[in-house]
Design a protein around this motif. Sequence first.
Motif, PDB file in Angstrom:
ATOM      1  N   LYS A   3       0.821  -1.204   0.000  1.00  0.00           N
ATOM      2  CA  LYS A   3       0.000   0.000   0.000  1.00  0.00           C
ATOM      3  C   LYS A   3       0.856   1.254   0.000  1.00  0.00           C
ATOM      4  O   LYS A   3       1.936   1.287   0.583  1.00  0.00           O
ATOM      5  CB  LYS A   3      -0.940   0.002   1.212  1.00  0.00           C
ATOM      6  CG  LYS A   3      -2.003  -1.090   1.191  1.00  0.00           C
ATOM      7  CD  LYS A   3      -2.952  -0.950   2.360  1.00  0.00           C
ATOM      8  CE  LYS A   3      -4.040  -2.010   2.305  1.00  0.00           C
ATOM      9  NZ  LYS A   3      -5.004  -1.874   3.431  1.00  0.00           N
ATOM     10  N   ASN A   4       0.335   2.274  -0.626  1.00  0.00           N
ATOM     11  CA  ASN A   4       0.984   3.581  -0.650  1.00  0.00           C
ATOM     12  C   ASN A   4       0.769   4.270   0.704  1.00  0.00           C
ATOM     13  O   ASN A   4      -0.340   4.315   1.223  1.00  0.00           O
ATOM     14  CB  ASN A   4       0.365   4.436  -1.767  1.00  0.00           C
ATOM     15  CG  ASN A   4       1.073   5.757  -1.918  1.00  0.00           C
ATOM     16  OD1 ASN A   4       2.293   5.839  -1.829  1.00  0.00           O
ATOM     17  ND2 ASN A   4       0.303   6.808  -2.168  1.00  0.00           N
ATOM     18  N   LYS A   5       1.855   4.798   1.302  1.00  0.00           N
ATOM     19  CA  LYS A   5       1.756   5.468   2.602  1.00  0.00           C
ATOM     20  C   LYS A   5       1.404   6.937   2.403  1.00  0.00           C
ATOM     21  O   LYS A   5       2.070   7.647   1.664  1.00  0.00           O
ATOM     22  CB  LYS A   5       3.055   5.331   3.388  1.00  0.00           C
ATOM     23  CG  LYS A   5       3.334   3.930   3.916  1.00  0.00           C
ATOM     24  CD  LYS A   5       4.574   3.915   4.752  1.00  0.00           C
ATOM     25  CE  LYS A   5       4.797   2.519   5.345  1.00  0.00           C
ATOM     26  NZ  LYS A   5       4.933   1.478   4.319  1.00  0.00           N
ATOM     27  N   VAL A  40       8.980   4.764   2.910  1.00  0.00           N
ATOM     28  CA  VAL A  40       8.767   5.633   1.759  1.00  0.00           C
ATOM     29  C   VAL A  40       7.375   6.231   1.871  1.00  0.00           C
ATOM     30  O   VAL A  40       6.366   5.518   1.932  1.00  0.00           O
ATOM     31  CB  VAL A  40       8.884   4.855   0.428  1.00  0.00           C
ATOM     32  CG1 VAL A  40       8.559   5.766  -0.749  1.00  0.00           C
ATOM     33  CG2 VAL A  40      10.270   4.253   0.283  1.00  0.00           C
ATOM     34  N   ILE A  41       7.331   7.555   1.938  1.00  0.00           N
ATOM     35  CA  ILE A  41       6.055   8.264   2.017  1.00  0.00           C
ATOM     36  C   ILE A  41       5.619   8.612   0.603  1.00  0.00           C
ATOM     37  O   ILE A  41       6.314   9.330  -0.116  1.00  0.00           O
ATOM     38  CB  ILE A  41       6.179   9.541   2.868  1.00  0.00           C
ATOM     39  CG1 ILE A  41       6.719   9.223   4.270  1.00  0.00           C
ATOM     40  CG2 ILE A  41       4.830  10.247   2.961  1.00  0.00           C
ATOM     41  CD1 ILE A  41       5.852   8.305   5.074  1.00  0.00           C
ATOM     42  N   GLY A  42       4.481   8.089   0.192  1.00  0.00           N
ATOM     43  CA  GLY A  42       3.999   8.358  -1.164  1.00  0.00           C
ATOM     44  C   GLY A  42       3.369   9.739  -1.290  1.00  0.00           C
ATOM     45  O   GLY A  42       3.522  10.399  -2.325  1.00  0.00           O
ATOM     46  N   ARG A  43       2.655  10.183  -0.227  1.00  0.00           N
ATOM     47  CA  ARG A  43       1.983  11.476  -0.318  1.00  0.00           C
ATOM     48  C   ARG A  43       1.875  12.097   1.073  1.00  0.00           C
ATOM     49  O   ARG A  43       1.687  11.394   2.069  1.00  0.00           O
ATOM     50  CB  ARG A  43       0.581  11.299  -0.906  1.00  0.00           C
ATOM     51  CG  ARG A  43      -0.142  12.618  -1.202  1.00  0.00           C
ATOM     52  CD  ARG A  43      -1.394  12.423  -2.027  1.00  0.00           C
ATOM     53  NE  ARG A  43      -2.505  11.875  -1.283  1.00  0.00           N
ATOM     54  CZ  ARG A  43      -2.961  10.633  -1.412  1.00  0.00           C
ATOM     55  NH1 ARG A  43      -2.367   9.802  -2.269  1.00  0.00           N
ATOM     56  NH2 ARG A  43      -3.981  10.197  -0.699  1.00  0.00           N
ATOM     57  N   ARG A 105      -5.959   0.620  -1.102  1.00  0.00           N
ATOM     58  CA  ARG A 105      -4.688   0.878  -1.777  1.00  0.00           C
ATOM     59  C   ARG A 105      -3.736   1.741  -0.954  1.00  0.00           C
ATOM     60  O   ARG A 105      -2.548   1.797  -1.268  1.00  0.00           O
ATOM     61  CB  ARG A 105      -4.939   1.570  -3.131  1.00  0.00           C
ATOM     62  CG  ARG A 105      -5.703   0.712  -4.131  1.00  0.00           C
ATOM     63  CD  ARG A 105      -5.917   1.464  -5.440  1.00  0.00           C
ATOM     64  NE  ARG A 105      -6.543   0.630  -6.442  1.00  0.00           N
ATOM     65  CZ  ARG A 105      -7.853   0.411  -6.532  1.00  0.00           C
ATOM     66  NH1 ARG A 105      -8.680   1.005  -5.656  1.00  0.00           N
ATOM     67  NH2 ARG A 105      -8.347  -0.372  -7.462  1.00  0.00           N
ATOM     68  N   GLU A 106      -4.249   2.394   0.062  1.00  0.00           N
ATOM     69  CA  GLU A 106      -3.407   3.317   0.822  1.00  0.00           C
ATOM     70  C   GLU A 106      -3.537   3.054   2.326  1.00  0.00           C
ATOM     71  O   GLU A 106      -4.590   2.641   2.808  1.00  0.00           O
ATOM     72  CB  GLU A 106      -3.810   4.772   0.537  1.00  0.00           C
ATOM     73  CG  GLU A 106      -3.588   5.183  -0.914  1.00  0.00           C
ATOM     74  CD  GLU A 106      -4.014   6.610  -1.194  1.00  0.00           C
ATOM     75  OE1 GLU A 106      -3.481   7.222  -2.142  1.00  0.00           O
ATOM     76  OE2 GLU A 106      -4.888   7.120  -0.451  1.00  0.00           O
ATOM     77  N   GLU A 107      -2.438   3.292   3.046  1.00  0.00           N
ATOM     78  CA  GLU A 107      -2.482   3.283   4.500  1.00  0.00           C
ATOM     79  C   GLU A 107      -2.159   4.689   4.987  1.00  0.00           C
ATOM     80  O   GLU A 107      -1.335   5.389   4.393  1.00  0.00           O
ATOM     81  CB  GLU A 107      -1.508   2.272   5.100  1.00  0.00           C
ATOM     82  CG  GLU A 107      -0.045   2.491   4.770  1.00  0.00           C
ATOM     83  CD  GLU A 107       0.859   1.481   5.474  1.00  0.00           C
ATOM     84  OE1 GLU A 107       0.998   1.605   6.707  1.00  0.00           O
ATOM     85  OE2 GLU A 107       1.414   0.593   4.794  1.00  0.00           O
ATOM     86  N   TYR A 108      -2.805   5.078   6.075  1.00  0.00           N
ATOM     87  CA  TYR A 108      -2.770   6.479   6.493  1.00  0.00           C
ATOM     88  C   TYR A 108      -2.102   6.634   7.863  1.00  0.00           C
ATOM     89  O   TYR A 108      -2.420   5.919   8.818  1.00  0.00           O
ATOM     90  CB  TYR A 108      -4.195   7.051   6.520  1.00  0.00           C
ATOM     91  CG  TYR A 108      -4.848   7.016   5.162  1.00  0.00           C
ATOM     92  CD1 TYR A 108      -4.649   8.046   4.255  1.00  0.00           C
ATOM     93  CD2 TYR A 108      -5.630   5.928   4.763  1.00  0.00           C
ATOM     94  CE1 TYR A 108      -5.226   8.020   2.994  1.00  0.00           C
ATOM     95  CE2 TYR A 108      -6.206   5.887   3.510  1.00  0.00           C
ATOM     96  CZ  TYR A 108      -6.001   6.933   2.627  1.00  0.00           C
ATOM     97  OH  TYR A 108      -6.559   6.892   1.374  1.00  0.00           O
ATOM     98  N   ARG A 131     -12.710   8.739  11.882  1.00  0.00           N
ATOM     99  CA  ARG A 131     -12.949   9.703  10.807  1.00  0.00           C
ATOM    100  C   ARG A 131     -11.727   9.741   9.886  1.00  0.00           C
ATOM    101  O   ARG A 131     -11.845   9.980   8.694  1.00  0.00           O
ATOM    102  CB  ARG A 131     -13.198  11.103  11.383  1.00  0.00           C
ATOM    103  CG  ARG A 131     -14.500  11.233  12.142  1.00  0.00           C
ATOM    104  CD  ARG A 131     -15.674  11.298  11.204  1.00  0.00           C
ATOM    105  NE  ARG A 131     -16.930  11.464  11.920  1.00  0.00           N
ATOM    106  CZ  ARG A 131     -18.109  11.536  11.325  1.00  0.00           C
ATOM    107  NH1 ARG A 131     -18.183  11.459  10.015  1.00  0.00           N
ATOM    108  NH2 ARG A 131     -19.205  11.674  12.040  1.00  0.00           N
ATOM    109  N   ILE A 132     -10.555   9.545  10.501  1.00  0.00           N
ATOM    110  CA  ILE A 132      -9.325   9.337   9.731  1.00  0.00           C
ATOM    111  C   ILE A 132      -8.909   7.897   9.977  1.00  0.00           C
ATOM    112  O   ILE A 132      -8.533   7.541  11.110  1.00  0.00           O
ATOM    113  CB  ILE A 132      -8.193  10.290  10.173  1.00  0.00           C
ATOM    114  CG1 ILE A 132      -8.625  11.745  10.061  1.00  0.00           C
ATOM    115  CG2 ILE A 132      -6.946  10.041   9.342  1.00  0.00           C
ATOM    116  CD1 ILE A 132      -7.572  12.732  10.558  1.00  0.00           C
TER     117      ILE A 132
END
Length: 544
Positions: A3-5, A40-43, A105-108, A131-132
């Motif tokens: 997953k994208n971080k 690696v931080i994607g966004r 697809r993403e983890e937050y 909520r997040i």
Amino acid sequence: MRKNKVVIGFLGTQLDSGRGAGRWEKWRPTVSLVQHEDVVIGRLELLYTPAHKDLAQWVKADMAQASPETTVNLVPMPMADPWDFGEVYAQLFDWLQTYRFDTEREEYWTHITTGTHVAQICLFLLVESRRIPGVLVQTSPPKRQRVGDPGSYALIDLDLSRYDVIAQRFGAEQRDAVDFLKSGIATRNARFNALIDEVERVAVRSRAPILFTGPTGAGKSHLARRMFELKKARHQVQGAFVEVNCATLRGDGAASTLFGHKKGAFTGAVADRAGLLRTAHKGVLFLDEIGELGPDEQAMLLKAVEEKRFYPLGSDREVESDFQLVAGTNRDLRTEVAAGRFREDLFARINLWSYVLPGLAQRPEDIEPNVDHLLQRAGTELGRSVRFSNEARAAYLRYAQSPEALWTGNFRDLSASVTRLATLADSGRIGLPLVEAEIARLRWLWQPASDARNGLASATGALGRDELAALLGDGAVESMDLFDQLQLAAVLQVCRQSRTLSDAGRLLFQASRTQRTVVNDADRLRKYLVRFGLDWDRVAAAGR
């Protein structure tokens, strides 16, 4: 699939600042997120207030230099006051309402190292409430500052079992509080335990009025005092526990006792008096038998509860008292309201949290642990150990838990009974002869009530067929089964011996009333009489 971080966090207006070449020698928490080799931080969703737009763009450029694979989105948060909780939370909440999360697809990660303390708290709450989605990330500087050293980071997953320890501590605290309210007695009655569980939550969370309804001796006063002691231990009250039995208040003395008076307000008022409401300032005021208050005192109490202000007798100046009201009554106040004896607006005000305490006879499974508790207390007061023989204990509990044991005085009867046994026990041992003598004493004590409750034969004798016919008519009696004739005769006999419809209802429905969340004895009895074309006034008049 990996997953994208995605990281969500506020710009640190102080910690992330710096524009000269020396900024790379300084630890900057937001920039450090993309400097760790193992992640690696994607966004990055970088939240900032418009006043710090230039700094946000500068940090974005530095992050692009340190980690070209990271996309930085600058998210303006227009806030007049970043220290205003309501404003910060509202801005974040509104932004999240439109944000598209893709958890497949993403983890937050939510960064809580930067931003005002208010912003950090808001982010925590939004993650906790989901909520997040995802986890919290907390960054820390290196122990010794070195160029390129990003320090460390820690992930906090609020769903992980290791954080259950915190929840378990809160759970243990609540269990301790419930146990405290029950005086450490391991009660077994499910309905009573559920009631105490809710009372505990209300006691520590609310300062609104609480109403306890139940028969005399059911423990209303004791529970009110334990509530106060629990709140005091939690530093939720600073004042005293003030208790007054409203049944003892009469005339000018009633208002004076509660609300105080000025010197000369009435004959005998030779000095100013503060009154119990002022004594209870910042504390708890327990008004037992509140249904006994007169109409004037009810009106004054309503104002005091709603406005925290009232006039002492003879005074033209209001005084203030901020107290929590706990009220107790053995009456059905709904019936009192309907009869015009209790103010409807006052009842509505004190009925926010209303609990019906069952009598001891309706909690037979709780008699044994209460006997043990009372026996231990009696032994402490007597200064010696007291215990039952096995045979005596079995005999006492068998009777105490039987339908024959009425416990009309509830815990007062039980406490007196155990005290007698403990006091008379030779060498601290309660034997069978002593228990048999105590059972005989209890039977004698409850004999009048037993006769009234079990007097079906006397009812049919005292209210025979002719009297039924006089009330209903010959044709109506002839069409009734004998079962219905006998039942109605017994009910009417109880009605004739009772002062009011409510009194008769309480006696007739003494067992089933404790199993109801809403007690409606008078209404149940009224509907029963209507089946036969009767009403209370007619029945009462026929008995005179």
